[in-house]
Design an enzyme around this catalytic site. Structure first.
Site, short mmCIF file in Angstrom:
data_model
loop_
_atom_site.label_atom_id
_atom_site.label_comp_id
_atom_site.label_asym_id
_atom_site.label_seq_id
_atom_site.Cartn_x
_atom_site.Cartn_y
_atom_site.Cartn_z
N ASP A 341 74.88 -7.08 1.51
CA ASP A 341 73.45 -6.75 1.57
C ASP A 341 73.14 -5.47 0.78
O ASP A 341 74.01 -4.61 0.61
CB ASP A 341 73.02 -6.55 3.03
CG ASP A 341 73.81 -5.44 3.71
OD1 ASP A 341 75.02 -5.35 3.46
OD2 ASP A 341 73.21 -4.67 4.48
N GLU A 342 71.93 -5.40 0.31
CA GLU A 342 71.36 -4.17 -0.26
C GLU A 342 72.28 -3.49 -1.27
O GLU A 342 72.39 -2.26 -1.28
CB GLU A 342 71.02 -3.18 0.88
CG GLU A 342 69.98 -3.74 1.83
CD GLU A 342 69.74 -2.82 3.03
OE1 GLU A 342 68.57 -2.57 3.34
OE2 GLU A 342 70.71 -2.39 3.68
N SER A 343 72.89 -4.28 -2.13
CA SER A 343 73.76 -3.68 -3.17
C SER A 343 72.89 -3.27 -4.35
O SER A 343 73.04 -3.78 -5.46
CB SER A 343 74.83 -4.69 -3.59
OG SER A 343 75.70 -4.94 -2.53
#
Ligand code: ACM
Length: 528
Positions: A341-343
């Site tokens: 997530d949220e890279s």
């Protein structure tokens, strides 16, 4: 006159006294053993079983009751002991457990395995309450364990042990879950929670028939699982947490202890190592994992999206392979969660390259990969699972690629969202989640294109940026967890808020007896 009257008063004869005594004892007897039996249909279950039918007769659980378990079946004595321990606490009895090869005598509880067309799946069970016995039957020990929770709710621990017989009307309960995966996630990275706290969470989950606990074991703020080949991950990367506290980590022995504790409650631990973003703790521990070879400082804030493993470096994959190898060795469950997530600091093509490579590693080690919904941008293995938290289109893309989804929509299922604008703990980026809002949705009705057959189940994540101890965990978790339990277990057509809120209100004495400091929502008619 007065004297005369007194003199004429008839003497009580011995037979009359005997009669009065006898009458007294008969009345006492009736009032003790023939109390009005409670109707099981009026009893209070969460999650609500699929069907509860009452019939003629009544079962009395008295002080001499025992739990009998079918002889020669592995694990049944332990399940019986679990039940007896709980019932002894709630009833004040001293119920013991015995194996038996025969149907036990009247007044006892009987746990037995067997095939019955009415019992659905590994977690399905049937409870048959008759004049004679309370029988719990399932095809698998797992089903017995779920049924044991229903028996506990028949004799709930309200903190006032009556130490007298309980009478309940004869009934049959047939039950099985709607979704195979019913979980909660605990973020132990932003704030660390020790083994005893996690065991307490596992106990809470068991009572409401959850079967998975997802542990978010690494993030920017802390690395929480011992990796022997990379010891600085915990020595340095585990040494702090949000706000700068001392952090902590689980040794592999402690993690195995948690896995075993959960397994004894038929709960599978799903370990997550969040990659390639959310990796500052690892990057701070090993300079060579950074593209520039320089380790950043440890991070104790709450921003997201600033860190990334170095996608081009060979050592990144040696590192991931070592971590996964050690994690797989101590994880008997089928899943490894790789985050994803949220890279925001990883280029999209790099992200896809990384996820596909790590996905291969997970499957080559015999495990099934789970990733947050962003992993849908990569090519997915047919068995990979996407955890839908933010974007419908990611979940639908994953489904199009053949994956199943675990449903954890932030705006309905995030346990770290505040209840309302006055809630002190928690966040509100996905909105407020009052108890009715958290309950009144169905995984397969969220959006067109995510149907029941695409859904493995439901998970309620608790991110821990704002929670630092068990009391704070419990305030955000309770009472919403009970609603997520019911969404995962009870068929959608049988669920409605008006009915649920009354049942939830009746759980107040149990929650209080368990020492749980729950959010006393004004929408719920809490029973004093
Ligand atoms: C997430 O909440 N970042 C999965």
């Amino acid at each position: 006159m007065y004297r005369a009257m007194k003199k004429t008063k008839p003497k009580r004869r011995p037979t009359a006294i005997l009669f009065l005594f006898t009458l007294f004892f008969v009345v006492m007897q009736i009032s003790c053993t023939q109390q009005i039996p409670t109707n099981v249909q009026d009893m209070n279950f969460i999650p609500q079983p699929v069907s509860v039918d009452t019939t003629e007769g009544a079962f009395v659980l008295g002080g001499k009751a025992m739990v009998f378990v079918q002889e020669g079946q592995e694990g049944l004595v332990k399940i019986g002991q679990f039940l007896a321990t709980k019932l002894n606490k709630s009833t004040g009895f001293q119920i013991e457990v015995k194996e038996t090869s025969k149907v036990p005598r009247k007044g006892n509880i009987y746990l037995t395995l067997g095939n019955d067309p009415a019992i659905v799946g590994d977690e399905g069970y049937q409870i048959d309450v008759t004049n004679k016995l309370l029988t719990l039957k399932a095809t698998k020990p797992e089903g017995l364990f779920r049924g044991v929770q229903t028996i506990r709710q028949l004799f709930p621990d309200n903190g006032n042990t009556r130490q007298e017989a309980y009478a309940i009307k004869a009934a049959t309960i047939n039950d099985a879950p709607s979704y195979t995966y019913r979980g909660m996630m605990l973020d132990v990275s932003r704030h660390f929670f020790g083994v005893e706290d996690v065991k307490k969470v596992i106990d809470h989950l068991a009572y409401y028939k959850f079967n998975h606990l997802h542990l978010h074991l690494s993030d920017d703020q802390g690395w929480r699982i011992e990796i022997k080949s990379w010891p600085n991950l915990t020595a340095h990367g585990g040494s702090t947490q949000v706000g700068g506290g001392e952090g902590g980590y689980y040794t592999q022995e402690q993690y195995k202890e948690l896995v075993a504790y959960a397994a004894s409650r038929f709960i599978t631990i799903v370990p997550e190592i969040d990659m390639p973003g959310h990796t500052n703790a690892a990057l701070a521990s090993y300079p060579e994992l950074n593209c520039d070879g320089k380790a950043p400082e440890l991070y104790t804030g709450t921003e997201v999206g600033f860190s990334s493993l170095c996608i081009d470096k060979e050592i990144t994959y040696e590192f991931v392979d070592d971590v996964l190898t050690e994690l797989v060795e101590i994880t008997p469950g089928p899943y490894i969660h790789i985050g994803g997530d949220e890279s925001h600091s990883t280029k999209k093509e790099d992200f896809i390259y990384f996820i596909e490579k790590v996905q291969d590693m997970v499957f080559s080690k015999g495990k099934t990969m789970i990733g947050w919904d962003e992993v849908a941008h990569a090519e997915l293995h047919p068995k990979s699972i996407a955890q839908y938290w933010s974007k419908d289109e990611n979940a639908k893309l994953a489904i199009k690629k053949g994956a199943k989804v675990i449903v954890s929509p932030g705006k309905y299922a995030y346990l770290d969202m505040k209840y309302d604008s006055t809630t002190v703990l928690g966040l509100n980026w996905a909105g407020y989640i009052e108890v009715d809002h958290g309950y009144s949705w169905s995984p397969d009705q969220l959006t067109e294109g995510i149907a029941k057959e695409n859904i493995l189940g439901i998970e309620a994540p608790l991110w821990s940026e704002t929670v630092t101890n068990m009391d704070e965990i419990e305030y955000l978790v309770f009472p919403r967890l009970l609603g997520y339990a019911e969404i995962g277990w009870t068929p959608a057509p049988q669920r409605n808020w008006e009915d649920y809120k009354v049942r939830l209100g009746k759980f107040a004495p149990q929650l209080k007896a368990a020492g749980i400091d729950y959010y006393p929502s004004a929408l719920v008619p809490w029973v004093e």
